[in-house]
Design a protein around this motif. Structure first.
Motif, short mmCIF file in Angstrom:
data_model
loop_
_atom_site.label_atom_id
_atom_site.label_comp_id
_atom_site.label_asym_id
_atom_site.label_seq_id
_atom_site.Cartn_x
_atom_site.Cartn_y
_atom_site.Cartn_z
N CYS A 81 0.85 -1.18 0.00
CA CYS A 81 0.00 0.00 0.00
C CYS A 81 0.89 1.24 0.00
CB CYS A 81 -0.99 0.01 1.17
SG CYS A 81 -0.28 0.39 2.77
N GLN A 82 0.33 2.33 -0.34
CA GLN A 82 1.10 3.56 -0.50
C GLN A 82 1.68 4.09 0.81
OE1 GLN A 82 2.01 4.35 -3.25
NE2 GLN A 82 2.16 6.50 -3.62
N ASN A 83 0.90 4.13 1.87
CA ASN A 83 1.34 4.75 3.12
C ASN A 83 1.68 3.75 4.22
OD1 ASN A 83 1.08 7.39 2.13
ND2 ASN A 83 -1.12 7.32 2.46
N CYS A 84 1.79 2.49 3.89
CA CYS A 84 2.13 1.48 4.89
C CYS A 84 3.60 1.63 5.30
CB CYS A 84 1.92 0.08 4.34
SG CYS A 84 0.20 -0.33 4.08
N PRO A 85 3.92 1.26 6.54
CA PRO A 85 5.33 1.31 6.95
C PRO A 85 6.15 0.31 6.12
CG PRO A 85 3.92 0.56 8.76
CD PRO A 85 3.04 0.82 7.60
N TRP A 105 6.43 -1.89 13.95
CA TRP A 105 6.31 -1.35 12.60
C TRP A 105 7.01 0.00 12.54
CZ3 TRP A 105 2.78 -0.99 16.35
CH2 TRP A 105 2.20 0.25 16.60
N GLY A 106 7.46 0.37 11.37
CA GLY A 106 8.13 1.66 11.23
C GLY A 106 8.79 1.81 9.88
N ASP A 107 9.75 2.72 9.81
CA ASP A 107 10.38 3.05 8.54
C ASP A 107 11.86 3.33 8.72
OD1 ASP A 107 8.07 3.25 6.65
OD2 ASP A 107 7.40 4.71 8.14
#
Length: 188
Positions: A81-85, A105-107
């Motif tokens: 998905c576009q904004n998923c971590p 979860w994170g980036d």
């Protein structure tokens, strides 16, 4: 000279579009997943360890209360998905009286993933001392992350080490080294 039967030639002509479609799909998936690993160098691929994978270490959540931490980080599949971590996973913190499993979860904060920010939430709520984030750096074989502790009293009141009603405690430092899936499963 061998002459093919007309029915055999027709069958070959009918199979050609199907074989072509399968070839296009294979190349397309190869490009999508290949570009995912090229554009995300922090994702583990065979022969090149990354930020994703298994990690283990220790954290002191209170004086005299050292706990083992095991972490399994996964890179999200491309096109989720576009904004998923970009990173998800799970963690376990093992103590003498409290074992906690967390969703993670994170980036990554830069292209190579050498800096990252992860949110961490206990799967089960209740009284105890809990980690509430991991902000860190990865240098190949070692993760150094700062974290904070949230204390939940028996009556359900939560206090953070950074709450405004008292001076903030300095962040806790966690050092994690590479581990295996067996280490993760055997923890706690």
């Amino acid at each position: 000279m061998v002459i093919e039967e007309p029915s055999r030639r027709r069958r070959k002509r009918r199979l050609l579009p199907i074989v072509g479609l399968i070839g296009v799909l294979v190349v397309g998936f190869g490009l999508i997943y290949g570009s995912h690993w090229l554009l995300n160098p922090w994702v583990t691929v065979p022969g090149r360890p990354g930020l994703t994978g298994y990690w283990q270490g220790e954290v002191t959540v209170a004086p005299g209360d050292n706990r083992r931490v095991v972490l399994h980080l996964k890179g999200d599949p491309p096109n989720r998905c576009q904004n998923c971590p970009d990173i998800d996973g799970e963690a376990k913190v093992c103590g003498a009286t409290q074992h906690t499993t967390y969703d993670v979860w994170g980036d990554p904060l830069n292209f190579r993933g050498t800096r990252f920010s992860l949110k961490i939430r206990p799967v089960r709520e209740g009284p105890g001392r809990f980690l509430n984030r991991l902000d860190g750096e990865w240098d190949g074989d070692l993760i150094r992350a700062d974290t904070e502790i949230t204390v939940i009293d028996a009556d359900g009141v939560a206090r953070s080490t950074t709450s405004s009603d008292r001076p903030p405690d300095p962040p806790l430092r966690v050092e994690l080294r590479r581990a295996t899936a067996g280490d993760y499963r055997a923890a706690c």
